[in-house]
Design a protein around this motif. Structure first.
Motif, short mmCIF file in Angstrom:
data_model
loop_
_atom_site.label_atom_id
_atom_site.label_comp_id
_atom_site.label_asym_id
_atom_site.label_seq_id
_atom_site.Cartn_x
_atom_site.Cartn_y
_atom_site.Cartn_z
N LEU A 154 -12.80 4.51 -7.34
CA LEU A 154 -11.64 3.77 -7.86
C LEU A 154 -10.32 4.49 -7.63
CD1 LEU A 154 -12.79 2.08 -11.17
CD2 LEU A 154 -12.39 1.05 -8.93
N ASP A 155 -10.33 5.81 -7.69
CA ASP A 155 -9.10 6.55 -7.40
C ASP A 155 -8.70 6.35 -5.94
OD1 ASP A 155 -8.21 7.78 -9.83
OD2 ASP A 155 -9.92 9.13 -9.72
N ASP A 156 -9.69 6.30 -5.06
CA ASP A 156 -9.43 6.06 -3.64
C ASP A 156 -8.89 4.65 -3.44
OD1 ASP A 156 -9.47 6.62 -0.85
OD2 ASP A 156 -11.33 5.49 -0.66
N VAL A 157 -9.47 3.68 -4.13
CA VAL A 157 -8.99 2.29 -4.06
C VAL A 157 -7.54 2.22 -4.52
CG1 VAL A 157 -9.22 0.00 -5.10
CG2 VAL A 157 -11.25 1.22 -4.31
N ALA A 158 -7.26 2.85 -5.66
CA ALA A 158 -5.90 2.82 -6.20
C ALA A 158 -4.91 3.44 -5.23
CB ALA A 158 -5.86 3.56 -7.53
N ARG A 159 -5.30 4.54 -4.60
CA ARG A 159 -4.40 5.19 -3.64
C ARG A 159 -4.13 4.28 -2.45
NH1 ARG A 159 -5.34 7.56 0.90
NH2 ARG A 159 -7.59 7.57 0.57
N ALA A 172 -4.15 1.14 -2.41
CA ALA A 172 -3.40 -0.03 -2.85
C ALA A 172 -1.99 0.32 -3.36
CB ALA A 172 -4.16 -0.77 -3.94
N GLY A 173 -1.61 1.59 -3.24
CA GLY A 173 -0.27 1.99 -3.65
C GLY A 173 -0.12 2.26 -5.13
N LEU A 174 -1.23 2.41 -5.85
CA LEU A 174 -1.18 2.62 -7.30
C LEU A 174 -1.57 4.04 -7.72
CD1 LEU A 174 -2.63 -0.83 -8.34
CD2 LEU A 174 -0.38 0.05 -8.99
N ARG A 175 -1.92 4.88 -6.77
CA ARG A 175 -2.15 6.32 -6.95
C ARG A 175 -3.42 6.69 -7.72
NH1 ARG A 175 3.93 8.85 -8.03
NH2 ARG A 175 4.92 7.83 -6.24
N THR A 176 -3.63 6.13 -8.91
CA THR A 176 -4.80 6.53 -9.72
C THR A 176 -5.49 5.31 -10.30
OG1 THR A 176 -3.59 6.71 -11.81
CG2 THR A 176 -3.63 8.67 -10.38
N ALA A 177 -6.77 5.48 -10.68
CA ALA A 177 -7.52 4.40 -11.30
C ALA A 177 -6.88 3.98 -12.63
CB ALA A 177 -8.97 4.83 -11.53
N SER A 230 0.81 -1.22 0.00
CA SER A 230 0.00 0.00 0.00
C SER A 230 0.85 1.27 0.00
CB SER A 230 -0.94 0.01 1.21
OG SER A 230 -0.20 -0.03 2.42
N ASP A 231 2.15 1.14 0.22
CA ASP A 231 3.07 2.29 0.18
C ASP A 231 3.49 2.50 -1.28
OD1 ASP A 231 5.10 4.12 0.34
OD2 ASP A 231 6.23 3.07 1.89
N ASP A 232 3.09 3.63 -1.87
CA ASP A 232 3.38 3.83 -3.30
C ASP A 232 4.85 4.04 -3.60
OD1 ASP A 232 3.86 6.45 -2.54
OD2 ASP A 232 2.01 7.25 -3.38
N SER A 233 5.70 4.16 -2.56
CA SER A 233 7.14 4.30 -2.78
C SER A 233 7.87 2.95 -2.76
CB SER A 233 7.75 5.23 -1.72
OG SER A 233 7.68 4.64 -0.43
N LEU A 234 7.14 1.86 -2.54
CA LEU A 234 7.76 0.54 -2.49
C LEU A 234 8.36 0.17 -3.85
CD1 LEU A 234 8.27 -2.16 -0.97
CD2 LEU A 234 6.05 -2.93 -1.85
N THR A 235 9.64 -0.26 -3.85
CA THR A 235 10.33 -0.66 -5.07
C THR A 235 11.15 -1.92 -4.79
OG1 THR A 235 12.30 0.64 -4.52
CG2 THR A 235 10.56 1.73 -5.83
N ALA A 236 11.65 -2.53 -5.86
CA ALA A 236 12.53 -3.69 -5.71
C ALA A 236 13.80 -3.30 -4.96
CB ALA A 236 12.87 -4.26 -7.09
N VAL A 269 -15.67 -10.88 -9.70
CA VAL A 269 -16.62 -10.07 -8.93
C VAL A 269 -15.89 -9.03 -8.11
CG1 VAL A 269 -18.34 -10.13 -7.09
CG2 VAL A 269 -18.33 -11.91 -8.85
N ALA A 270 -14.75 -9.43 -7.53
CA ALA A 270 -14.01 -8.51 -6.66
C ALA A 270 -13.42 -7.34 -7.42
CB ALA A 270 -12.89 -9.27 -5.94
N ALA A 271 -13.35 -7.43 -8.75
CA ALA A 271 -12.77 -6.34 -9.53
C ALA A 271 -13.69 -5.92 -10.66
CB ALA A 271 -11.41 -6.77 -10.09
N ALA A 272 -14.99 -6.04 -10.45
CA ALA A 272 -15.96 -5.81 -11.51
C ALA A 272 -15.92 -4.39 -12.05
CB ALA A 272 -17.37 -6.13 -10.99
N ARG A 273 -15.45 -3.45 -11.26
CA ARG A 273 -15.45 -2.06 -11.69
C ARG A 273 -14.07 -1.59 -12.12
NH1 ARG A 273 -16.18 0.80 -7.24
NH2 ARG A 273 -16.57 2.71 -8.40
N VAL A 274 -13.06 -2.47 -12.08
CA VAL A 274 -11.71 -2.04 -12.43
C VAL A 274 -11.51 -2.11 -13.94
CG1 VAL A 274 -9.27 -2.53 -12.17
CG2 VAL A 274 -10.80 -2.83 -10.24
#
Length: 306
Positions: A272-277, A279-284, A217-223, A301-306
């Protein structure tokens, strides 16, 4: 004395057994704690800050046996950490029983619904921290009886002090303060889970995947950041993933998509923008791109709107 105050979805609970024993028992039941056996003549205290996504409770008990009954929602979403600062506690979950003594901490599986805590000494100081940590759990961590132990006294002391502060904190006075409190609780939980020891040692790949699941969920996470956190070179990390037919970047992307889908499944109406944020992905848009990149062709079903 018993008191419950509320603000911004949080409740500040203080219970003292000396004033009214009936009130004390009923207040604990409202906190999902039931007394099974105890000497009611000995003072007991319970202080907690409970929010929508975490609860920190500091308790002092004599020789007592209590039952913690967590709702299905709490058991499926929250990790439970048990700190023993003084005394000895025997913890039973299903057929599994273990003992914690002063300075020890355990991390209980998210699937644990009913726990029995037997306070063994004359005075037992116990802190319970229940936190909803955004993570995609691996199969081993959803077994109801699984428990992991924290054996580093420095980490235990640090996280106990922080959790104790939460349990005694006043109610937040703004939404921003409420968010900060939860962020603090989640940070404590991630630190504990990162240092929790399973019975069998983890491989490099397993350790990296655990770190990624906890920090997706941290959008700064990298390898690169994952390798640094684990104390290995990025090249070594890449080799470990290649040996398992995977790569760190793909694992991070995949875990974030799974986390987003879990959020949507939990609340299909969430923006969806809130979900993306979350989940660490920032935007829909980046969420949709990530789903495409990992080969999501069907629409579950869990991603029907993505």
């Amino acid at each position: 004395m018993s008191s419950i105050q509320q603000a911004f979805g949080y409740a500040r609970i203080r219970v003292d057994s000396e004033a009214d024993l009936v009130e004390f028992g009923s207040s604990l039941v409202s906190s999902h704690v039931k007394i099974l056996e105890r000497d009611m003549s000995v003072p007991t205290s319970f202080s907690a800050l409970a929010g929508p996504r975490f609860c920190a409770a500091h308790t002092v008990w004599p020789k007592t046996k209590i039952k913690i009954d967590r709702s299905l929602y709490l058991a499926s979403h929250r990790r439970l950490f048990i700190f023993v600062n003084k005394g000895q506690v025997n913890v039973s979950v299903g057929t599994n029983t273990y003992t914690l003594t002063s300075g020890q901490v355990s991390a209980q599986s998210v699937a644990a619904r009913e726990l029995t805590l037997e306070m063994v000494e004359d005075t037992n100081e116990v802190l319970l921290l229940s936190v909803d940590v955004p993570a995609i759990e691996d199969a081993s961590s959803i077994q109801p009886n699984e428990v992991r132990f924290l054996r580093d006294p420095g980490v235990n002391a640090l996280t106990y002090a922080a959790s104790y502060g939460l349990s005694k904190a006043p109610l937040p006075q703004s939404k921003e303060a409420a968010t900060t409190m939860y962020t603090g609780a989640a940070t404590i939980a991630r630190m504990l889970l990162l240092h929790a020891q399973a019975e069998a040692p983890l491989t490099s790949y397993e350790a990296a995947m655990r770190y990624i699941r906890l920090h997706a969920s941290d959008d700064s996470l990298t390898a690169t950041g994952t390798a640094e956190a684990l104390g290995v070179s990025e090249r070594s990390l890449q080799h470990a993933f290649q040996a398992n037919g995977d790569s760190p970047s793909r694992a991070i992307r995949r875990t974030r998509v799974q986390l987003a889908e879990a959020f949507i499944h939990e609340n299909p109406d969430r923006d969806l923008d809130d979900v993306a944020r979350l989940a660490g992905l920032r935007t829909a848009r980046r969420l949709r791109e990530a789903r495409t990149a990992i080969g999501r062709t069907e629409t579950p079903v869990a991603a029907a709107r993505v």
